[in-house]
Design a protein around this motif. Structure first.
Motif, mmCIF file in Angstrom:
data_model
loop_
_atom_site.group_PDB
_atom_site.id
_atom_site.type_symbol
_atom_site.label_atom_id
_atom_site.label_comp_id
_atom_site.label_asym_id
_atom_site.label_seq_id
_atom_site.Cartn_x
_atom_site.Cartn_y
_atom_site.Cartn_z
ATOM 1 N N MET A 49 32.591 39.478 52.549
ATOM 2 C CA MET A 49 32.837 38.182 51.913
ATOM 3 C C MET A 49 31.847 37.148 52.417
ATOM 4 O O MET A 49 31.428 36.261 51.688
ATOM 5 C CB MET A 49 34.263 37.707 52.210
ATOM 6 N N ILE A 54 31.023 34.130 49.720
ATOM 7 C CA ILE A 54 32.328 33.668 49.240
ATOM 8 C C ILE A 54 33.048 32.947 50.365
ATOM 9 O O ILE A 54 33.635 31.892 50.165
ATOM 10 C CB ILE A 54 33.157 34.858 48.728
ATOM 11 N N MET A 82 28.579 43.626 44.751
ATOM 12 C CA MET A 82 29.677 44.023 45.614
ATOM 13 C C MET A 82 30.787 44.662 44.789
ATOM 14 O O MET A 82 31.173 44.139 43.756
ATOM 15 C CB MET A 82 30.229 42.807 46.351
ATOM 16 N N PHE A 84 34.640 45.703 44.870
ATOM 17 C CA PHE A 84 35.862 45.418 45.618
ATOM 18 C C PHE A 84 36.683 46.679 45.824
ATOM 19 O O PHE A 84 36.566 47.646 45.086
ATOM 20 C CB PHE A 84 36.710 44.381 44.869
ATOM 21 N N ASP A 88 41.225 46.863 40.134
ATOM 22 C CA ASP A 88 41.878 45.917 39.224
ATOM 23 C C ASP A 88 41.367 44.492 39.425
ATOM 24 O O ASP A 88 41.505 43.653 38.549
ATOM 25 C CB ASP A 88 43.393 45.942 39.418
ATOM 26 N N ASP A 89 40.803 44.229 40.607
ATOM 27 C CA ASP A 89 40.222 42.906 40.827
ATOM 28 C C ASP A 89 38.839 42.812 40.206
ATOM 29 O O ASP A 89 38.365 41.742 39.855
ATOM 30 C CB ASP A 89 40.089 42.606 42.325
ATOM 31 N N GLN A 90 38.190 43.966 40.110
ATOM 32 C CA GLN A 90 36.806 43.987 39.632
ATOM 33 C C GLN A 90 36.751 44.019 38.100
ATOM 34 O O GLN A 90 35.850 43.471 37.503
ATOM 35 C CB GLN A 90 36.105 45.229 40.191
ATOM 36 N N PHE A 92 38.150 42.710 35.019
ATOM 37 C CA PHE A 92 39.044 41.660 34.543
ATOM 38 C C PHE A 92 38.901 41.396 33.054
ATOM 39 O O PHE A 92 39.539 40.495 32.533
ATOM 40 C CB PHE A 92 38.809 40.364 35.329
ATOM 41 N N PHE A 102 29.276 42.074 31.745
ATOM 42 C CA PHE A 102 29.535 40.717 32.254
ATOM 43 C C PHE A 102 28.399 40.227 33.159
ATOM 44 O O PHE A 102 27.861 39.136 32.973
ATOM 45 C CB PHE A 102 30.862 40.709 33.015
ATOM 46 N N ASN A 106 25.413 37.331 32.423
ATOM 47 C CA ASN A 106 25.293 36.135 33.246
ATOM 48 C C ASN A 106 23.915 35.994 33.869
ATOM 49 O O ASN A 106 23.503 34.900 34.234
ATOM 50 C CB ASN A 106 26.357 36.133 34.344
ATOM 51 N N ARG B 200 45.326 37.564 44.160
ATOM 52 C CA ARG B 200 44.566 38.389 43.229
ATOM 53 C C ARG B 200 43.622 37.510 42.421
ATOM 54 O O ARG B 200 42.462 37.844 42.226
ATOM 55 C CB ARG B 200 45.496 39.157 42.296
ATOM 56 N N ARG B 203 40.646 36.816 44.382
ATOM 57 C CA ARG B 203 39.713 37.945 44.469
ATOM 58 C C ARG B 203 38.970 38.144 43.152
ATOM 59 O O ARG B 203 37.779 38.430 43.137
ATOM 60 C CB ARG B 203 40.463 39.226 44.847
ATOM 61 N N ILE B 204 39.691 37.986 42.046
ATOM 62 C CA ILE B 204 39.045 38.144 40.742
ATOM 63 C C ILE B 204 37.953 37.097 40.587
ATOM 64 O O ILE B 204 36.844 37.390 40.146
ATOM 65 C CB ILE B 204 40.067 38.009 39.603
ATOM 66 N N SER B 206 36.269 35.698 42.938
ATOM 67 C CA SER B 206 35.109 36.096 43.746
ATOM 68 C C SER B 206 34.303 37.146 43.015
ATOM 69 O O SER B 206 33.076 37.081 42.986
ATOM 70 C CB SER B 206 35.523 36.663 45.100
ATOM 71 N N ALA B 207 35.024 38.138 42.447
ATOM 72 C CA ALA B 207 34.316 39.203 41.730
ATOM 73 C C ALA B 207 33.498 38.613 40.590
ATOM 74 O O ALA B 207 32.434 39.118 40.254
ATOM 75 C CB ALA B 207 35.307 40.229 41.196
ATOM 76 N N MET B 208 34.010 37.549 39.992
ATOM 77 C CA MET B 208 33.283 36.938 38.876
ATOM 78 C C MET B 208 32.055 36.198 39.358
ATOM 79 O O MET B 208 30.977 36.331 38.789
ATOM 80 C CB MET B 208 34.203 35.988 38.121
#
Lengths: 262, 265
Positions: A49, A54, A82, A84, A88-90, A92, A102, A106, B200, B203-204, B206-208
């Motif tokens: 992180m 972050i 990175m 994760f 499920d966090d990656q 979205f 995505f 960007n 969550r 974290r999402i 951050s992933a973005m």
């Protein structure tokens, strides 16, 4: 080989006062695979992180020759992907394709380049034909691979992988290791956080060991580290293992995830 | 539902959003006393359904799931609405009055919502959710709303899964006594779920931002209006104008009077 990441005297404290990182310093060469070993809660993910900007710890971080600060952050993130721990966090977006495209979108690539990069990334992780699938309905192994594709489509020089093999079955793990091999052969710098010694043995060039004081205690060639049982035992990466052969009970070091022969 | 290659699926999502919205608006603004118009709307919707590859059975199945909800809401209206009593029901000293106005309102709700549901089911079966969102985005619906919907669609099931796991963990350790305590457990669960969701979300995000997110959702898929879209839209608009202006009625009257095409409606 050129130095691609340099971290010196990095400290991080969480808002609630717990120490996240305690005086971390190390360097990574371009093209090498560095595995960061550590038990649960030793600050490995916190380190990632910090590397991606972050979390903002005290210390000096240099990535691809750029000092990590607000001005360079965008450029650093262009070259550093990175993945994760929890896919499920990656993932979205509504569909896999949306997710994989995505990053490149960007980056400002045009539609054709984006499609090409996304297809290439999906092919690399063996997920062709999954473009319009909903990520929620993928299996865990597929999700993990899709998650790595979302980063590969940006063609980063450095890849940070947080616990890439956790929760995967043996076949998925070997598939994943194959993907990592391919990336390695493409000359990408891989930083992998794990406590999986099997993965370490398969893929690592060098190993950095984090202690429970949330700081690196050893760095070295993977053979050197993996053969140093005292070090591994002290840092909670192997445990004393006791078992019985009929009447004889014996005790020896035992690595997680191994079925060993006697 | 698996998507096939029917005309409706090939249409630009924007075309579908605009024309379906137009139909629904016209329908809702039509007074219920013009029953014949609703028959015409129904025929129009049937015609649209004809262009999709869904079987009537599939459509009816979905419609039947949704209609009971509407019925449940509308059920009490005839009894509540004040006006001229058309029928009254007496059970000992209870008295229930059904009014003409109430019946009309009831019909109003039922007819309009059933037709809208029909249309929505067809729309839903021929458009993927991500295409629908892109259509909304291109129609300049506020991006924040579109993103909210997108995230909701993606994470609602994850959230439900998480809630279910918590419930399971609770019920494994709950043996049926002290039920008042269970409210507290429920409170904790809601709290845990909230914190997990919040983290969550972090974290999402951050992933973005690691992947270069700067506040704009971009997409590779480019939609373009084809001649088919234009034809479809024109067709819908012409038929709507015909229905709303009562043109169909007039044409019909010009024909043989007494033998109306839609007499039964």
């Amino acid at each position: 080989m050129a130095r691609i990441i340099k971290v010196s005297n990095l400290n991080y404290r969480y808002p609630d006062g717990t120490t996240g990182l305690n005086d971390v310093s190390f360097e990574v060469e371009e093209g090498e695979t560095m595995v960061i070993l550590g038990a649960n809660g030793t600050g490995k993910s916190t380190l990632f992180m910090n590397l991606t900007g972050i979390l903002d710890g005290d210390g000096h971080i240099e990535v691809m020759g750029l000092l990590l600060n607000k001005i360079n952050l965008k450029n650093i993130r262009r070259g550093m992907g990175m993945v994760f721990q929890n896919p499920d966090d990656q993932l979205f977006c509504p569909t896999v394709m949306d997710d994989v495209s995505f990053g490149p979108l960007n980056l400002g690539l045009d539609a054709n380049q984006v499609t090409e990069a996304s297809q290439k990334a999906l092919a690399l992780v063996d997920l062709q034909g999954y473009e319009s699938r909903t990520s929620y309905h993928l299996s865990f192994g597929e999700k993990k691979r899709a998650a790595i594709a979302t980063v590969l489509s940006m063609n980063p020089r450095i890849l940070l992988l947080d616990e890439p093999t956790s929760g995967l079955d043996p076949r998925s793990i070997s598939k994943f290791i194959n993907i990592l091999y391919t990336l390695k052969s493409q000359g990408k710098t891989l930083l992998i956080v794990t406590h999986d010694l099997f993965l370490t043995q398969e893929i690592a060039d060098r190993v950095l060991v984090f202690s429970e004081e949330k700081r690196p205690v050893a760095i070295g060639n993977y053979k050197e580290i993996l053969n140093n049982y005292d070090l591994l035992l002290k840092n909670n990466l192997v445990h004393q293992h006791r078992h019985r052969h009929d009447a004889v009970v014996h005790e020896h070091e035992h690595q997680h995830g191994y079925i060993h022969k006697h | 539902m698996k998507l096939t290659n029917s005309l409706l699926e090939k249409l630009d999502p924007r075309t579908k959003i605009i024309s379906f919205l137009a139909i629904m608006l016209c329908m809702i603004l039509t007074p219920i006393t013009r029953m014949r118009d609703f028959g015409l709307y129904f025929l129009l919707i049937l015609a649209i359904g004809f262009f999709s590859n869904i079987t009537p059975r599939q459509i009816l199945k979905k419609v039947c799931i949704l209609i009971p909800f509407v019925l449940f809401i509308a059920m009490f209206v005839p009894f509540v609405k004040e006006g001229n009593v058309c029928w009254s029901l007496e059970i000992t000293h209870w008295k229930l009055d059904i009014t003409y106005e109430g019946v009309w309102t009831f019909l109003n709700i039922i007819v309009k919502s059933s037709l809208s549901i029909f249309l929505l089911v067809i729309a839903n079966a021929t458009t993927t959710f991500s295409d629908f969102l892109k259509g909304l985005d291109m129609l300049r619906v506020p991006r924040l709303l579109v993103m909210l919907m997108s995230f909701m669609y993606r994470y609602i099931f994850v959230l439900i899964d998480e809630a279910r796991k918590l419930m399971r963990a609770r019920s494994l350790r709950y043996f049926g006594s002290r039920y008042k305590e269970q409210f507290r457990a429920m409170g904790y669960m809601i709290g845990v779920l909230f914190i997990r969701t919040f983290e969550r979300a972090e974290r999402i995000y951050s992933a973005m931002i690691i992947r270069g997110f700067s506040g704009e959702i971009l997409s590779v898929k480019r939609f373009r209006f084809s001649t088919m879209d234009i034809l479809f839209m024109v067709g819908i608009i012409v038929s709507l104008v015909c229905i709303v202006s009562g043109l169909v009625n007039k044409i019909e009257h010009m024909r043989v009077s007494g033998a109306h095409l839609w007499q039964g409606l």
